[in-house]
Scaffold this motif. Structure first.
Motif: not given
Length: 430
Positions: A177-181
């Motif tokens: 999720g935070f890679v995507d963010n």
């Protein structure tokens, strides 16, 4: 207040109306001020390149802008109600120190392109911080996913016990999720990275401004070409930036919800670092998860900022004073959102799981889905296998380690593919 830039002889200024129009603009402009100074220096360089300023005049302006920036950082120059806004404060300071040379700084520009360039520079800085924080959170989550990949954790749907899961899966979810963010922050930064300086009030000026020079001098990736679109884009790029922020803070909200549940006595799965909790003013026995509750609440500020900017944009082309209100919206959204995200990496590094409580929460029903899939793999139609596995008599307990190892679909506990996520994160960092 210093003389208003737009004031003309014979025009009376009603202070109540002026206060309404200026509002808290000069206070808000403290956020932008150093970026506005930087853009003023680039604009002065451009004026010298086309003969509006001499070499000596440019040197004097650059010197005074550097002094002003140092004074502002040191607190010896304060933006306050002596000025209408930050833009007029810069010009007033240059006029005070340099006389007519200072009066030349506004040649070929408007406060409209001043605020546009300062906003884009400020947002580039904040989006870079957002990308960095998201990457740091993803890195922490990947480290812990690797270290705790096989530790059983109940998996829930509808807040009901569903299947056996693992800390590896929980951490990997937040890592991706935070890679995507971080990717979204990077891509939004690239989109915002366009130079509006030199578009003036949206119609250009009758000077051959060296806009390519100011683009390079300010570190922009490209020139925003159409002068009128520079004004049309205001609000649009702020929305894009807030949406990138909201993507990360939305994940933060859901993560904080998990921790709120997991720290309760009813779950008892995790203990927060002591500095992330506070006491009750009346109940001596309490340690409250105030930090994660405020992290959860931070999305409201981001969403409010987005809504405020969006509702300002019911406008025709050209500049309109309505857009002044977009500044407070983005400052509040990024201030609250980045403030919450900035506390997250250390929280995730230092929270402590309680494996015994997590394992005790695994009940026999949570292996029913495994049983249904096993029966289907043996050749039974899945609906027949489903009905058979729904019989509580078949729930004779289970082995969480075996359940997790058997979950071999890509991305599940038996095949987390953390290496793929590491590669994505490395590409972002590189």
């Amino acid at each position: 207040m210093t003389d208003l830039l737009w004031q003309k002889p014979g025009v009376r200024v009603d202070q109540r109306i002026q206060q309404f129009c200026a509002g808290d603009d000069v206070i808000l402009d403290r956020e932008f001020f150093l970026f506005d100074i930087r853009a003023s220096a680039a604009h002065a360089e451009g004026l010298q390149r086309i003969g509006i300023l001499s070499t000596d005049e440019l040197a004097a302006i650059r010197r005074e802008l550097d002094v002003l920036a140092d004074d502002f950082r040191a607190g010896t120059f304060v933006l306050d109600d002596r000025y209408e806004d930050g833009h007029s404060a810069i010009e007033a300071r240059l006029v005070e120190r340099l006389g007519d040379t200072g009066r030349r700084i506004h040649t070929g520009r408007s406060r409209n392109d001043q605020v546009l360039v300062a906003t884009r520079l400020w947002l580039k800085d904040r989006l870079a911080t957002l990308q960095s924080l998201c990457g740091e959170v993803a890195g922490v989550a990947l480290e812990r996913a690797q270290a705790e990949r096989d530790m059983p954790l109940p998996g829930y749907t509808h807040l009901q016990r569903a299947v056996v899961s693992s800390l590896g899966m929980w951490w990997a979810a937040w890592a991706e999720g935070f890679v995507d963010n971080a990717m979204r922050a990077r891509d939004t930064l690239a989109w915002v990275d366009a130079n509006p300086l030199g578009s003036a009030a949206g119609y250009g000026v009758n000077l051959p401004l060296d806009r390519d020079h100011t683009t390079a001098a300010l570190g922009f990736g490209r020139l925003q070409v159409a002068a009128t679109y520079a004004q049309l884009s205001r609000g649009k790029f702020e929305l894009a930036a807030i949406e990138a922020l909201s993507s990360a803070v939305l994940d933060l909200r859901r993560l904080a919800w998990d921790l709120s549940l997991f720290t309760s006595a009813e779950f008892g799965f995790v203990a927060l670092p002591s500095q992330y909790t506070t006491g009750s003013s009346i109940m001596p026995n309490k340690r409250n998860p105030d930090v994660i509750e405020l992290m959860r609440a931070s999305y409201a500020s981001v969403a409010a900022g987005r809504a405020e900017v969006e509702h300002l944009l019911s406008l025709p082309s050209g500049y309109h004073r309505d857009l002044q209100f977009s500044k407070g919206a983005i400052f509040h959204a990024f201030g609250r959102g980045l403030g919450a995200l900035g506390l997250l990496p250390d929280l995730l590094r230092n929270l402590e799981w309680k494996p015994d409580a997590m394992r005790a929460a695994l009940d026999p029903s949570m292996y029913a889905t495994d049983l249904a899939v096993d029966l289907a793999r043996e050749g039974k139609p899945f609906r027949d296998a489903y009905r058979e596995a729904a019989d509580p008599a078949r729930w004779s307990g289970g082995d969480p380690a075996a359940s997790l190892t058997a979950r071999v679909s890509p991305g599940a506990a038996g095949d987390l593919r953390l290496d793929v996520l590491r590669e994505r994160l490395s590409a972002l960092i590189d």
